[in-house]
Design a protein around this motif. Structure first.
Motif, PDB file in Angstrom:
ATOM      1  N   TYR A  26       0.838  -1.201   0.000  1.00 55.14           N
ATOM      2  CA  TYR A  26       0.000   0.000   0.000  1.00 55.14           C
ATOM      3  C   TYR A  26       0.872   1.250   0.000  1.00 55.14           C
ATOM      4  N   LEU A  27       1.810   1.329   0.927  1.00 53.61           N
ATOM      5  CA  LEU A  27       2.688   2.509   1.009  1.00 53.61           C
ATOM      6  C   LEU A  27       3.499   2.709  -0.261  1.00 53.61           C
ATOM      7  N   GLU A  28       3.870   1.616  -0.902  1.00 53.91           N
ATOM      8  CA  GLU A  28       4.682   1.692  -2.119  1.00 53.91           C
ATOM      9  C   GLU A  28       3.951   2.436  -3.243  1.00 53.91           C
ATOM     10  N   GLN A  29       2.627   2.507  -3.171  1.00 54.39           N
ATOM     11  CA  GLN A  29       1.849   3.186  -4.213  1.00 54.39           C
ATOM     12  C   GLN A  29       1.902   4.707  -4.087  1.00 54.39           C
ATOM     13  N   PHE A  30       2.405   5.197  -2.947  1.00 54.47           N
ATOM     14  CA  PHE A  30       2.458   6.635  -2.681  1.00 54.47           C
ATOM     15  C   PHE A  30       3.889   7.147  -2.854  1.00 54.47           C
ATOM     16  N   ALA A  31       4.045   8.228  -3.596  1.00 52.07           N
ATOM     17  CA  ALA A  31       5.355   8.860  -3.753  1.00 52.07           C
ATOM     18  C   ALA A  31       5.794   9.429  -2.403  1.00 52.07           C
ATOM     19  N   PRO A  32       7.092   9.500  -2.146  1.00 53.59           N
ATOM     20  CA  PRO A  32       7.561  10.049  -0.859  1.00 53.59           C
ATOM     21  C   PRO A  32       7.011  11.443  -0.567  1.00 53.59           C
ATOM     22  N   GLU A  33       6.799  12.259  -1.593  1.00 50.41           N
ATOM     23  CA  GLU A  33       6.320  13.630  -1.398  1.00 50.41           C
ATOM     24  C   GLU A  33       4.790  13.725  -1.405  1.00 50.41           C
ATOM     25  N   CYS A  34       4.106  12.606  -1.370  1.00 45.10           N
ATOM     26  CA  CYS A  34       2.649  12.582  -1.469  1.00 45.10           C
ATOM     27  C   CYS A  34       1.956  13.303  -0.311  1.00 45.10           C
ATOM     28  N   GLU A  35       1.041  14.196  -0.663  1.00 46.51           N
ATOM     29  CA  GLU A  35       0.195  14.873   0.329  1.00 46.51           C
ATOM     30  C   GLU A  35      -1.098  14.075   0.480  1.00 46.51           C
ATOM     31  N   PHE A  36      -1.538  13.899   1.727  1.00 55.39           N
ATOM     32  CA  PHE A  36      -2.744  13.131   2.056  1.00 55.39           C
ATOM     33  C   PHE A  36      -3.620  14.036   2.913  1.00 55.39           C
ATOM     34  N   HIS A  37      -4.803  14.389   2.418  1.00 55.73           N
ATOM     35  CA  HIS A  37      -5.613  15.392   3.114  1.00 55.73           C
ATOM     36  C   HIS A  37      -7.093  15.018   3.135  1.00 55.73           C
ATOM     37  N   ILE A  38      -7.695  15.126   4.316  1.00 53.76           N
ATOM     38  CA  ILE A  38      -9.136  15.010   4.484  1.00 53.76           C
ATOM     39  C   ILE A  38      -9.586  16.280   5.204  1.00 53.76           C
ATOM     40  N   PRO A  39     -10.158  17.228   4.457  1.00 56.90           N
ATOM     41  CA  PRO A  39     -10.577  18.481   5.095  1.00 56.90           C
ATOM     42  C   PRO A  39     -11.786  18.266   5.998  1.00 56.90           C
ATOM     43  N   GLN A  40     -12.007  19.217   6.853  1.00 51.04           N
ATOM     44  CA  GLN A  40     -13.164  19.216   7.746  1.00 51.04           C
ATOM     45  C   GLN A  40     -14.237  20.106   7.136  1.00 51.04           C
ATOM     46  N   TRP A  41     -15.475  19.834   7.435  1.00 50.59           N
ATOM     47  CA  TRP A  41     -16.568  20.696   6.984  1.00 50.59           C
ATOM     48  C   TRP A  41     -16.666  21.907   7.900  1.00 50.59           C
ATOM     49  N   LYS A  42     -16.690  23.113   7.319  1.00 48.64           N
ATOM     50  CA  LYS A  42     -16.910  24.344   8.090  1.00 48.64           C
ATOM     51  C   LYS A  42     -18.377  24.472   8.469  1.00 48.64           C
TER      52      LYS A  42
END
Length: 161
Positions: A26-42
């Motif tokens: 799983y981790l191998e599919q992500f580039a080292p510089e990969c950003e992972f974001h789940i924003p919150q609802w305002k």
């Protein structure tokens, strides 16, 4: 194989690696510089935009955040994930658009069913990916997930989305 088929197969494989708890794969599919974001609802219709200035449900500036979560899971240092839930990720409506230089923008709809402590539940939403072609596959450069059912009764972790 067409671009669309290649992207779909990559998305399905990424989900499968997570469901199978093949964390190295799983981790191998992500580039080292990969950003992972789940924003919150305002509010009911507006998401936070800047993870460095506003609240997020989850934010990792690069892959080391995911690596840390996997380390905690594998060493039993994540009490919130013990026992690990069984998950089933469903990916649908895969849309992709070439950006040039081997970069593709992808949007998917997703549902993750999970089972833990004798109870079933689910999360669902959309995810936008930036992928870079690498050999005959892809690397995730950015994953931006919108959780549409954000009333979280239990644990929310990367393996739920």
């Amino acid at each position: 194989m067409s671009l669309q088929q290649s992207i779909e197969q990559f998305m399905y494989r990424l989900a499968e690696l997570c469901d199978d708890r093949d964390w190295d794969g799983y981790l191998e599919q992500f580039a080292p510089e990969c950003e992972f974001h789940i924003p919150q609802w305002k509010n009911e219709y507006e998401l936070t935009r800047d993870p460095k200035r506003e609240m997020s449900l989850m934010y990792y500036a690069d892959r080391t955040g995911l690596e840390d979560r996997v380390f905690r899971l594998c060493t039993g240092k994540s009490a919130a994930s013990t026992p690990m839930p069984r998950t089933l990720h469903l990916i649908d409506n895969v849309r992709c658009e070439e950006q040039g230089d081997g970069i593709v923008q992808v949007r998917v709809n997703w549902v993750t069913h999970f089972y833990r402590f004798g109870e079933s539940n689910h999360f669902f939403g959309t995810a936008d990916y930036t992928l870079r072609g690498e050999g005959d596959s892809w690397k995730v450069l950015r994953k931006h997930t919108v959780l549409l059912n954000d009333k979280i009764d239990s644990v929310l972790d990367f393996y739920h989305v």
